[in-house]
Design a protein around this motif. Structure first.
Motif, short mmCIF file in Angstrom:
data_model
loop_
_atom_site.label_atom_id
_atom_site.label_comp_id
_atom_site.label_asym_id
_atom_site.label_seq_id
_atom_site.Cartn_x
_atom_site.Cartn_y
_atom_site.Cartn_z
N ASP A 237 0.85 -1.20 0.00
CA ASP A 237 0.00 0.00 0.00
C ASP A 237 0.88 1.25 0.00
OD1 ASP A 237 -2.03 1.82 0.17
OD2 ASP A 237 -2.72 1.22 2.18
N VAL A 238 1.37 1.60 -1.18
CA VAL A 238 2.23 2.77 -1.36
C VAL A 238 1.74 3.57 -2.55
CG1 VAL A 238 4.26 1.67 -0.32
CG2 VAL A 238 3.87 1.44 -2.77
N PRO A 239 2.05 4.87 -2.61
CA PRO A 239 1.44 5.73 -3.63
C PRO A 239 1.73 5.34 -5.06
CG PRO A 239 2.33 7.06 -1.84
CD PRO A 239 2.78 5.66 -1.59
N PRO A 461 -4.47 -9.77 0.54
CA PRO A 461 -5.38 -8.85 -0.16
C PRO A 461 -5.28 -9.03 -1.67
CG PRO A 461 -3.43 -7.67 0.53
CD PRO A 461 -3.28 -9.07 1.07
N ASN A 462 -6.02 -10.00 -2.23
CA ASN A 462 -5.80 -10.39 -3.63
C ASN A 462 -6.79 -9.77 -4.61
OD1 ASN A 462 -8.19 -12.20 -3.78
ND2 ASN A 462 -7.04 -13.42 -2.29
N ASN A 463 -7.64 -8.87 -4.15
CA ASN A 463 -8.58 -8.21 -5.07
C ASN A 463 -8.43 -6.70 -4.91
OD1 ASN A 463 -10.64 -7.24 -6.64
ND2 ASN A 463 -12.27 -8.40 -5.63
N PRO A 464 -7.57 -6.06 -5.72
CA PRO A 464 -7.33 -4.63 -5.55
C PRO A 464 -8.58 -3.77 -5.66
CG PRO A 464 -5.72 -5.60 -7.03
CD PRO A 464 -6.77 -6.65 -6.80
N ALA A 465 -9.60 -4.26 -6.35
CA ALA A 465 -10.83 -3.47 -6.51
C ALA A 465 -11.50 -3.20 -5.18
CB ALA A 465 -11.79 -4.18 -7.45
N SER A 473 -2.75 4.48 -5.22
CA SER A 473 -3.65 5.22 -6.12
C SER A 473 -4.94 4.45 -6.34
CB SER A 473 -2.96 5.45 -7.47
OG SER A 473 -3.87 5.98 -8.40
N LYS A 474 -6.04 5.16 -6.31
CA LYS A 474 -7.34 4.55 -6.60
C LYS A 474 -7.82 4.95 -7.99
CE LYS A 474 -8.71 4.20 -1.74
NZ LYS A 474 -7.45 4.71 -1.20
N THR A 475 -6.89 5.43 -8.83
CA THR A 475 -7.23 5.85 -10.18
C THR A 475 -6.69 4.89 -11.23
OG1 THR A 475 -5.26 7.25 -10.37
CG2 THR A 475 -7.26 8.26 -9.45
N ILE A 476 -6.27 3.68 -10.81
CA ILE A 476 -5.76 2.70 -11.75
C ILE A 476 -6.74 1.53 -11.83
CG2 ILE A 476 -3.38 3.37 -11.23
CD1 ILE A 476 -3.07 0.80 -9.61
N TRP A 477 -6.57 0.67 -12.88
CA TRP A 477 -7.38 -0.53 -12.99
C TRP A 477 -6.89 -1.54 -11.97
CZ3 TRP A 477 -6.56 -5.69 -13.71
CH2 TRP A 477 -7.68 -6.47 -14.02
N PRO A 483 -8.76 3.47 -16.99
CA PRO A 483 -8.14 4.75 -16.65
C PRO A 483 -7.39 5.42 -17.79
CG PRO A 483 -6.96 2.90 -15.66
CD PRO A 483 -8.25 2.36 -16.19
N LEU A 484 -6.92 4.65 -18.77
CA LEU A 484 -6.23 5.25 -19.92
C LEU A 484 -7.17 5.64 -21.04
CD1 LEU A 484 -2.93 3.12 -20.19
CD2 LEU A 484 -3.25 5.38 -19.17
N GLY A 485 -8.44 5.31 -20.88
CA GLY A 485 -9.45 5.73 -21.86
C GLY A 485 -9.25 5.16 -23.24
N THR A 486 -8.82 3.89 -23.32
CA THR A 486 -8.58 3.28 -24.62
C THR A 486 -9.80 2.62 -25.21
OG1 THR A 486 -7.93 1.16 -23.64
CG2 THR A 486 -6.19 2.81 -23.96
N GLY A 487 -10.82 2.41 -24.36
CA GLY A 487 -12.00 1.71 -24.82
C GLY A 487 -11.93 0.21 -24.61
N HIS A 488 -10.74 -0.31 -24.25
CA HIS A 488 -10.59 -1.73 -23.96
C HIS A 488 -11.04 -1.96 -22.51
CE1 HIS A 488 -8.37 -2.52 -27.62
NE2 HIS A 488 -7.58 -1.49 -27.35
N ASN A 489 -11.87 -2.95 -22.31
CA ASN A 489 -12.38 -3.25 -20.98
C ASN A 489 -12.36 -4.74 -20.73
OD1 ASN A 489 -13.69 -3.44 -18.55
ND2 ASN A 489 -15.70 -2.86 -19.32
#
Length: 491
Positions: A237-239, A461-465, A473-477, A483-489
């Motif tokens: 748990d680091v930035p 803690p195996n589920n980062p979601a 950071s809570k702004t990553i997948w 988060p990169l807005g590529t349309g791939h999901n």
């Protein structure tokens, strides 16, 4: 040439209740200057490879301390600062030097230090100045921070998971370092942040092909000196936790930037598809029993001491006991107190014993059984590639047709020699239960009729979601879908 080398490494699961002091390093590896054995540990290959390279070149290798602790929770401030200052004092005494080549892990967190590797690398840079080569080999299950990148000429990370290539990558590190020192190359590092965190076993697709691809690029493109994927370490748990791609070019920064981005986006597009599917303990045992021939290997993937957990979960063992299954061997359950009791009782003794599930919630409950102490081994070790991994004083106990190895030094299950050194023939067993996420695969796949990946309990803690991060950071997948807005999901 005068080259200084040292090692300071561990992997910190910031959610683990097991803290590391200096004794934690001394139990795994603490080698003062010149006392490191010829065989490397996971993160000390730069030192042992450096001995050979410098001898061939006629260069002087000045060895500092080498210290490695098996993964756990926070490192104490006193332990980190003491080992750090020991190495820095040795570097100061070695001056002048032409290069500093280090073995680090990259996921250490100490009390008061979110980025110990960035701290020590910055201090090394302050000591040697801006023009001296500073480089390091690291584990991909780590964090790549801006601070450590700014202090270092280049990094090389293991490519394989399981980490069977740590010696090969140390060879790569030294090859680039030699080229730089001889004026034949100017290594420049490019980094792309994939804005994600995932698990990337290279023993299966799609990561197998990706690693093969980057190795082919290294081989075919003379401008590219090294390509690494920093997997990241989701239990830290680091930035700056997360996955990154590192490309080292021969003075081709723009080309490196473009290549790192292209490869990073390729990984990003496949996020969520890399990890082996897992099943719970009941289904795992059902599938194991359906096999006509053994041994079937059940990997207790999330109670993995290699990821900083205690390795004392009893969830799978309790299910096997409930179903009254026999001809099963467990390697291992960490319980130093139970080992002490067995040592006192002696081989051949039959005693009541409580063991396991003492470390944290989600690891089951302690097992109470009347056991026979079959074999006791002091300072037991198993193989791991070209090195040996200690698992401490160990006791092999048997009850109700079940064999259990109890160990006093936490270690994941790397190799079938874990069983054989304790007097258990692994190939004679119907089921082998081991504790490892994927490092076991290279060796156990050679004897297993089937490998089953099991998610039993919640020791990790195996589920980062849903992991309750406070600093990451809570702004990553997968915290954010794209988060990169590529349309791939691929969530």
């Amino acid at each position: 040439m005068r080259v200084f080398t040292a090692v300071l490494a561990t992997e910190t699961n910031t959610f683990s209740p097991i803290c590391i002091d200096r004794r934690g390093f001394e139990a795994s590896l603490y080698a003062p200057p010149g006392q490191h054995p010829e065989t490397p540990t996971l993160c000390s290959a730069p030192l042992t490879v450096g001995r050979r390279i410098c001898a061939q070149k006629g260069w002087e290798l000045i060895e500092g301390t080498a210290a490695w602790a098996d993964p756990a929770g926070l490192v104490s401030r006193a332990a980190y600062e003491g080992l750090r200052d020991e190495i820095l004092d040795q570097l100061n005494s070695a001056l002048p030097v032409d290069a500093v080549v280090l073995g680090l892990h990259g996921a250490m967190v100490a009390s008061g230090y979110e980025d110990p590797e960035g701290d020590i690398l910055s201090r090394v840079r302050e000591i040697v100045g801006p023009d001296i080569l500073v480089c390091a080999e690291l584990d991909p299950h780590s964090h790549l921070t801006k601070r450590r990148a700014a202090a270092t000429d280049f990094f090389v990370y293991f490519k394989e998971f399981p980490h069977t290539d740590f010696v090969d990558r140390a060879e790569d590190l030294w090859q680039i370092a030699v080229a730089r020192l001889e004026g034949k190359a100017k290594p420049v590092m490019s980094i792309f942040d994939c804005q994600m965190i995932d698990v990337f076993p290279t023993s299966r697709e799609p990561m197998r092909s990706f690693v093969d691809k980057i190795m082919q690029i290294e081989k075919s493109d003379p401008d590219v000196l090294s390509i690494s994927v920093v997997h990241g370490f989701m239990a830290g748990d680091v930035p700056e936790m997360g996955t990154k791609v590192v490309v080292v070019t021969n003075d081709k920064a723009s080309k490196g930037d473009e290549l790192a981005r292209s490869l990073g986006l390729e990984l990003y597009a496949k996020r969520g598809t890399f990890m082996v599917p897992q099943i719970d303990e009941r289904q795992a045992i059902k599938e194991a029993l359906a096999e006509e021939k053994g041994p079937v290997v059940i990997a207790d993937v999330w109670d993995n001491p290699g990821g900083g957990t205690a390795g004392d979960s009893t969830v799978l063992l309790q299910e096997i006991m409930r179903q009254q299954i026999t001809n099963v061997a467990f390697g291992t359950i960490w319980d130093p107190i139970a080992v002490q009791i067995c040592m006192a009782a002696g081989e051949g003794a039959t005693i009541p014993l409580r063991f396991g599930a003492k470390s944290a919630p989600g690891t089951g409950t302690p097992v109470d059984a009347t056991v026979t102490v079959v074999k006791l081994v002091r300072d037991a070790q198993m193989r791991f590639g070209e090195s040996f991994a200690p698992f401490g004083d160990a006791a092999y106990v048997r009850f109700n047709g079940i064999d259990v190895i109890l160990n006093s030094t936490r270690a994941q299950s790397f190799d079938p020699s874990l069983f054989s050194v304790m007097g258990i023939d692994p190939q004679s067993k119907r089921v082998l239960v081991i504790k490892s996420t994927n490092h076991f695969f290279a060796s156990f796949s050679k004897i297993a009729t089937k490998i089953i990946y099991c998610s039993a309990g919640t020791p990790y803690p195996n589920n980062p979601a849903v992991t309750p991060y406070k600093r990451a950071s809570k702004t990553i997948w997968p915290m954010v879908v794209d988060p990169l807005g590529t349309g791939h999901n691929n969530a």
